[in-house]
Scaffold this active site. Structure first.
Site, short mmCIF file in Angstrom:
data_model
loop_
_atom_site.label_atom_id
_atom_site.label_comp_id
_atom_site.label_asym_id
_atom_site.label_seq_id
_atom_site.Cartn_x
_atom_site.Cartn_y
_atom_site.Cartn_z
N TYR B 429 0.93 -0.91 -0.25
CA TYR B 429 -0.40 -0.04 -0.07
C TYR B 429 0.97 1.30 -0.15
O TYR B 429 2.06 1.27 0.28
CB TYR B 429 -1.04 -0.42 1.12
CG TYR B 429 -0.60 -0.13 2.54
CD1 TYR B 429 0.45 0.38 3.19
CD2 TYR B 429 -1.68 -0.73 3.55
CE1 TYR B 429 0.08 0.17 4.51
CE2 TYR B 429 -1.59 -0.56 4.79
CZ TYR B 429 -0.73 -0.24 5.23
OH TYR B 429 -0.50 -0.67 6.33
N GLU B 430 -0.13 2.45 -0.30
CA GLU B 430 1.06 3.58 -0.26
C GLU B 430 1.35 3.53 -1.63
O GLU B 430 3.00 3.83 -1.22
CB GLU B 430 1.20 4.39 0.77
CG GLU B 430 0.94 4.62 2.21
CD GLU B 430 -0.24 5.31 1.88
OE1 GLU B 430 -1.40 5.54 1.99
OE2 GLU B 430 0.47 6.72 1.16
N GLY B 431 1.71 3.09 -2.76
CA GLY B 431 2.27 2.73 -3.61
C GLY B 431 3.52 1.65 -3.51
O GLY B 431 3.68 1.49 -2.16
#
Lengths: 571, 571
Positions: B429-431
């Protein structure tokens, strides 16, 4: 995601990489003609694809459970196991005398690999039975074997290994289970054993436990252990089932994965057992079982790696996202460089780990067929590497498979995470990978490195012949082998065992990296314009360089490590 | 296993490794005196130890669930969250104007690290709120901020990020959610968003969603996205809660881990929203939120690594097995070389990852305080490294923590596996970490490598001053930095982006390895006879050498990779 059995891969590996021909040209394996091998691979592959793989998810979502003292297995397992037993897949390498196929261990390794990819939880059951068959073939009395082997080989009965006790863990010598003579040739076995995979189930009619226990006059430590066959139902002489034995499942473990495989705490309360092997010779007999089981567990890692890879590839092929300007773009995320790097790494590592496992199988076969000490030493050397690298590869590839799925990898529904959860235990059981590494740098180097050097000589000789055609692949493999040779020289010259142990795991991984380079080079040489050469180039230029860091670590010695005190660790 | 907050570690790192003094000597952070920092670390540590950590297991065993459209969180979460909110721990770095502490980001990073170790599922909630606060502080109107910021900072309301849609995944520009003007300054937001962490819950009274959507006249791709604040309950002007908005939780994901964090599929059906930032400027505004959140996720990885390490160490200290002949033997398995190697690796890696995260925080603080482009560039450079290396370290350490536990690591009861399952998502997550790596080799090298070279100059200058005292540690760090410099030179000279991307992840990991060497060297220099020097020696001689393999991979280019065709992958 459907599973595709890598039958063509095995054919290629057997022919060009690990030379199964040298095995099948031995009298012992004369029945294993090219046609037979082909038919076996194809049929085993078909069963795995059509019958076993469809049960994989149920092994996770519908765990084995203990009900009123009896284990109920996951939906579909009973039928899938029956198909394995009927097809003769439980004991491919077992002797023909009691109904086995008598095929090479290398073939059994290939079959185990496919079964593990299809359903690891289920495959563990026949894998343990195989180990028990090995132990009986080596150590069982004629009478015992006549009664048990046909049933185990046919899959009517299954086998377990009972080593671990709660207080002892990997220190098997600390086991306390007892065995007292009943006066009729049998023994009363008592004690608690933990981590008993498939300790009870409903897929076959009897469960045969091989249990390590101490006779009354036994010495402390591993030298005082004896091995006993303790069946759930005591068989009559004709093989029919008699009374139930004094043993029970106390509980099943709740585990990270492998939920389809019931992991039992077993309690033996004066259960009737029969000695296998010599009195106080239990550890020797158990090692017969363990050694081949270790290769089998390595094959589990390889199989799961392949399953996870196929799963991730199918997802990536199907997933469109963003644009790529590369030539021949498919529009899927396979076009993205980082995704393709992950997939190529997964495939290249799986190939390397598979080749190592099969080469170990070939060495076992050659040792059995020829009785030559060199082959025995080669098998001994490769076993811990095949086990630890195969299982580390399983974990690494399954972990990367989750990553390829992105957010969907973290969602259980896709099944990507199951591979990671299931395979995680393979680095722990049958001797943790740390124990494999210690075995490699200690016991397997007691020959002064002779077996290792012989293998390195073989690699360098091959690299030299390949140098003319493909210098950019052969040269790095040759160089890496030299670095490994220096590390082995350092090891055998190092008398302080802790200095060897301190870097033993990086050493094992570095050794495997170099071996992987060798087998990839062989593949490239056999298929210089094909996909094998392209994958070999990827492995040799991008993954093989990892060996320098690993082998530097391996040579670190113990002083700096033990300078970090327990207080430092807690600081 | 109780958690011990590493307060002394943070003090040491701030003083000797990442130089927090340069931050606190800036006017902007004048309130952050040594006493304040000490008090904050101590109190945050106490809350994590006493209040948060005891709820960790419930986050796994008693998952968040959806009941009649409303999410119920795990046992104890409501009370633990209330303690966080009351203590002001939700928004340590938020501006004082709306009630924040206004502390340096480096301090917030330390607090996030400890909270993550204590309970990752719960910590994710305030982490997302922090990102939302950052986005509002940068882009919100005065009116919107006056209404929302005090509530978010106090923890009465929480924040979420809504980027991902089912068809788009990491390709945010493919998002289809719509926003139509209502004519009163508000917008009607419609669409489905997935992977919304803490999308609904019962720990606070309102949930504020920042949602990416398209205005009617929007261009395709990321340039057509705008950002909207869409609250669950529409607040009245006085901050009290008004009517419920037209949004709902469709379902929660069943995940590998992080079961205490409800991951929602959200449906917006003409929900009332307010523009944040410029029309079509959503991606820019979202990146404000994402950038600091990325460092926060890196800190999550570090925190879980520490938690898993402490858990494994406690187990190992308690576990006796076999005998060891080393001096000062404790009788526990910590004496075994391979166990000590694992523990030392875990600790050394955690130290490196923590130092990188804190150094990134310091760079953010210096950029904010001085407005200097060099500091901004340093922060930009370090963010993807802190995120990806922090989370990879979390996974690696948690995985090794399972291994230290042996068979007990695979049994859920011990809690060792939870760390691994929970932390696995942080690499996604978050890239995804792959996206961090692409960001590093593309966007973060658009300066021709200037920011990277400035950092490498700093490392080499330090290594040169350290060379006199500790040549055997300083020299390898200097050499590794040279190899990294050559790799950066290769990267910036490589115009084909796919050639950079092909080895971007190994590049990032190699960069982090070298940075870790630098920070360990600084630690050794400051504590030449102490535990830091001993750990630094372990890292520099055994783990730093990994950089050679990684950086060789990084320079591999794209040709050989793309030579492996999709057909080859499927072969």
């Amino acid at each position: 995601m459907p599973y595709t059995a890598p039958v063509a891969d095995f054919r290629f590996l057997f022919e060009h990489v690990v030379d199964l021909g040298q095995v099948t040209s031995q009298d012992r394996y004369a029945d294993a003609t090219a046609d037979v091998i082909d038919a076996i691979l194809t049929e085993a592959g078909r069963v795995c694809e059509e019958v076993i793989a469809p049960t994989r998810r149920a092994g996770d979502t519908d765990p084995a459970r203990l009900e009123n003292g009896v284990v109920r297995t996951s939906k579909g397992f009973k039928e899938a196991y029956a198909a394995l037993a009927e097809g003769g897949w439980v004991a491919v390498a077992a002797g023909q005398e009691h109904g086995g196929m008598g095929l090479p261990q290398a073939m059994a390794t290939a079959v185990n690999d496919m079964l593990s990819a299809a359903n690891l939880s289920l495959q563990l059951c026949p894998l343990l039975t195989q180990g028990q068959i090995d132990a009986l073939e080596a150590w069982g009395t004629e009478e015992l074997n006549a009664l048990y082997l046909p049933k185990l080989i046919s899959g009517e009965w299954t086998g377990t290994m009972n080593l671990t006790e709660p207080q002892a863990g990997s220190d098997v010598g600390a086991a306390r289970a007892k065995a007292e003579p009943n006066g009729d040739g049998s023994f009363a076995v008592s004690g608690q054993k933990i981590y008993i995979s498939w300790g009870d189930h409903d897929v076959a009619e009897n469960v045969c436990h091989l249990v390590l226990a101490r006779l009354p006059d036994a010495a402390p430590g591993t030298k005082g252990l004896s091995l006993f066959m303790v069946p759930k139902y005591i068989p009559n002489e004709d093989g029919s089932l008699g009374p139930v034995n004094d043993l029970r499942v106390v509980s099943l473990e709740e585990k990270l994965g492998l939920h389809g495989s019931p992991t039992a705490v077993m309690e033996y309360d004066g259960a009737k057992g029969w000695l296998v092997g010599e009195e106080h010779g239990g550890i020797k007999a158990m090692f017969t079982m363990m050694n081949n089981a270790r290769l089998g567990v390595g094959a589990q890692g390889v199989g799961v790696a392949d399953g996870a890879y196929q799963h991730a590839l199918a997802y990536a092929q199907d997933r469109t996202q963003g644009k790529s300007k590369i030539e021949g773009a498919t529009g899927s995320i396979v076009d993205h460089a980082d995704v393709r790097r992950m997939l190529a790494s997964m495939k290249a590592d799986t190939f390397a780990a598979r080749a190592i496992a099969l080469a170990c199988g070939v060495a076992i076969d050659m040792s059995r067929a020829t009785g030559e000490a060199e082959w025995e030493a080669r098998a001994q050397l490769l076993t811990p590497i095949a086990k630890a690298f195969g299982t580390e590869t399983g974990i690494r590839v399954a972990n990367e498979g989750v990553q390829v799925h992105g957010g969907m990898g973290f969602v259980e529904e896709t099944g990507a995470a199951q591979f990671l959860r299931d395979v995680r235990v393979t680095a722990i059981y049958e001797g943790t990978n740390g124990i494999q590494a210690m075995d490699l740098v200690a016991r397997k180097m007691m020959d002064g490195g002779e077996a290792a050097f012989a293998l390195l000589d073989e690699i360098e000789a091959f690299a030299e012949t390949a140098r003319a055609d493909m210098p950019d692949l052969a040269e790095p493999v040759w160089q890496a082998t030299e670095t490994l040779r220096e590390t082995v020289e350092w090891l055998v010259a190092t008398e302080d065992m802790n200095a060897r142990f301190a870097g033993s795991m990086p050493f094992l991984m570095g050794f495997a990296r170099v071996l992987g380079g060798y087998y990839h080079l062989r593949a490239a040489k056999a298929d210089p314009e094909g996909s094998h050469a392209r994958l070999a180039r990827f492995y040799i230029t991008r993954l093989l360089p990892e060996h320098t860091g690993l082998l530097a670590h391996a040579r670190g010695g113990a002083d700096d490590l033990y300078a970090i005190t327990p207080d430092d660790l807690a600081a």
